[in-house]
Design a protein around this motif. Structure first.
Motif, short mmCIF file in Angstrom:
data_model
loop_
_atom_site.label_atom_id
_atom_site.label_comp_id
_atom_site.label_asym_id
_atom_site.label_seq_id
_atom_site.Cartn_x
_atom_site.Cartn_y
_atom_site.Cartn_z
N VAL A 27 36.58 53.07 -34.67
CA VAL A 27 37.38 51.94 -34.22
C VAL A 27 38.80 52.39 -33.88
O VAL A 27 39.49 51.75 -33.09
CB VAL A 27 37.38 50.82 -35.28
N SER A 28 39.21 53.51 -34.42
CA SER A 28 40.56 54.01 -34.11
C SER A 28 40.70 54.35 -32.63
O SER A 28 41.82 54.46 -32.12
CB SER A 28 40.90 55.23 -34.96
N ASN A 29 39.61 54.47 -31.92
CA ASN A 29 39.68 54.71 -30.47
C ASN A 29 40.29 53.54 -29.72
O ASN A 29 40.68 53.68 -28.56
CB ASN A 29 38.29 55.01 -29.90
N SER A 30 40.43 52.41 -30.37
CA SER A 30 41.07 51.26 -29.73
C SER A 30 42.53 51.55 -29.40
O SER A 30 43.13 50.87 -28.57
CB SER A 30 40.96 50.01 -30.60
N THR A 31 43.10 52.57 -30.02
CA THR A 31 44.49 52.93 -29.70
C THR A 31 44.62 53.35 -28.24
O THR A 31 45.71 53.27 -27.68
CB THR A 31 45.02 54.05 -30.62
N MET A 32 43.53 53.78 -27.63
CA MET A 32 43.56 54.12 -26.21
C MET A 32 43.98 52.90 -25.39
O MET A 32 44.79 52.99 -24.48
CB MET A 32 42.20 54.60 -25.73
N ILE A 33 43.40 51.78 -25.72
CA ILE A 33 43.70 50.55 -25.00
C ILE A 33 45.07 50.02 -25.43
O ILE A 33 45.84 49.54 -24.60
CB ILE A 33 42.60 49.49 -25.24
N SER A 34 45.41 50.16 -26.71
CA SER A 34 46.73 49.72 -27.19
C SER A 34 47.85 50.46 -26.47
O SER A 34 48.89 49.88 -26.18
CB SER A 34 46.86 49.98 -28.70
N THR A 35 47.64 51.73 -26.20
CA THR A 35 48.66 52.53 -25.53
C THR A 35 48.93 52.01 -24.13
O THR A 35 50.06 52.03 -23.66
CB THR A 35 48.22 54.01 -25.47
N ILE A 36 47.91 51.51 -23.48
CA ILE A 36 48.07 51.02 -22.11
C ILE A 36 48.45 49.54 -22.09
O ILE A 36 49.37 49.14 -21.37
CB ILE A 36 46.77 51.25 -21.31
N PHE A 37 47.79 48.72 -22.88
CA PHE A 37 47.98 47.27 -22.81
C PHE A 37 48.77 46.67 -23.97
O PHE A 37 49.09 45.49 -23.95
CB PHE A 37 46.63 46.56 -22.75
N GLY A 38 49.00 47.43 -25.01
CA GLY A 38 49.71 46.91 -26.16
C GLY A 38 48.77 46.59 -27.31
O GLY A 38 47.55 46.58 -27.18
N TYR A 39 49.39 46.33 -28.45
CA TYR A 39 48.66 46.15 -29.70
C TYR A 39 47.68 44.97 -29.66
O TYR A 39 46.57 45.06 -30.17
CB TYR A 39 49.65 45.95 -30.85
N GLU A 40 48.08 43.88 -29.06
CA GLU A 40 47.23 42.68 -29.06
C GLU A 40 45.89 42.93 -28.38
O GLU A 40 44.83 42.58 -28.91
CB GLU A 40 47.96 41.52 -28.38
N VAL A 41 45.92 43.55 -27.21
CA VAL A 41 44.68 43.82 -26.48
C VAL A 41 43.87 44.90 -27.20
O VAL A 41 42.64 44.78 -27.33
CB VAL A 41 44.97 44.23 -25.02
N GLY A 42 44.55 45.93 -27.71
CA GLY A 42 43.85 46.96 -28.48
C GLY A 42 43.17 46.37 -29.70
O GLY A 42 42.05 46.75 -30.06
N GLY A 43 43.84 45.41 -30.33
CA GLY A 43 43.26 44.72 -31.47
C GLY A 43 42.02 43.93 -31.11
O GLY A 43 41.04 43.90 -31.86
N LYS A 44 42.03 43.29 -29.94
CA LYS A 44 40.85 42.54 -29.48
C LYS A 44 39.66 43.48 -29.31
O LYS A 44 38.54 43.15 -29.67
CB LYS A 44 41.14 41.83 -28.17
N VAL A 45 39.93 44.65 -28.74
CA VAL A 45 38.86 45.64 -28.56
C VAL A 45 38.31 46.07 -29.91
O VAL A 45 37.09 46.09 -30.12
CB VAL A 45 39.38 46.86 -27.76
N ALA A 46 39.20 46.38 -30.84
CA ALA A 46 38.77 46.83 -32.17
C ALA A 46 37.97 45.75 -32.89
O ALA A 46 36.92 46.03 -33.47
CB ALA A 46 39.99 47.24 -33.00
N HIS A 47 38.46 44.51 -32.84
CA HIS A 47 37.75 43.42 -33.52
C HIS A 47 36.38 43.17 -32.91
O HIS A 47 35.41 42.96 -33.65
CB HIS A 47 38.59 42.13 -33.50
#
Length: 99
Positions: A27-47
């Motif tokens: 699930v830590s791979n969600s940081t890929m999306i967080s880096t581009i879109f920010g924490y909120e979107v990365g969090g949605k991916v992780a959840h």
């Protein structure tokens, strides 16, 4: 330590396929999306990944965050483990950055 080094370590054989599967499903791979879109979107991916027991790559595809070919490139574990590749990818896709 000497016994460990001489008798144990040489006999250890990594299960490459298992290691790859674990790296891809982290699930830590969600940081890929967080880096581009920010924490909120990365969090949605992780959840979503946790909720559905799927990889973050699959969750990002399901959420239509980026085109599939970009998602595949960003979540490729060979890129995730290479800082030079990651820097190149962040530069390549910085126009998608929303934060």
């Amino acid at each position: 330590m000497d016994t460990l080094t001489k008798k144990v370590l040489p006999s250890i054989v990594p299960n490459k396929e298992f290691c790859k599967r674990m790296a891809e499903s982290s699930v830590s791979n969600s940081t890929m999306i967080s880096t581009i879109f920010g924490y909120e979107v990365g969090g949605k991916v992780a959840h979503l990944a946790l909720e559905k027991n799927i990889s973050c790559q699959e969750a990002a595809k399901e959420l239509n965050i980026l085109p599939e070919e970009i998602i595949n490139e960003l979540f490729d574990v060979s890129n995730l483990t290479n800082p030079d590749n990651m820097e190149r990818l962040f530069e390549k896709y910085k126009s998608y950055r929303k934060v």
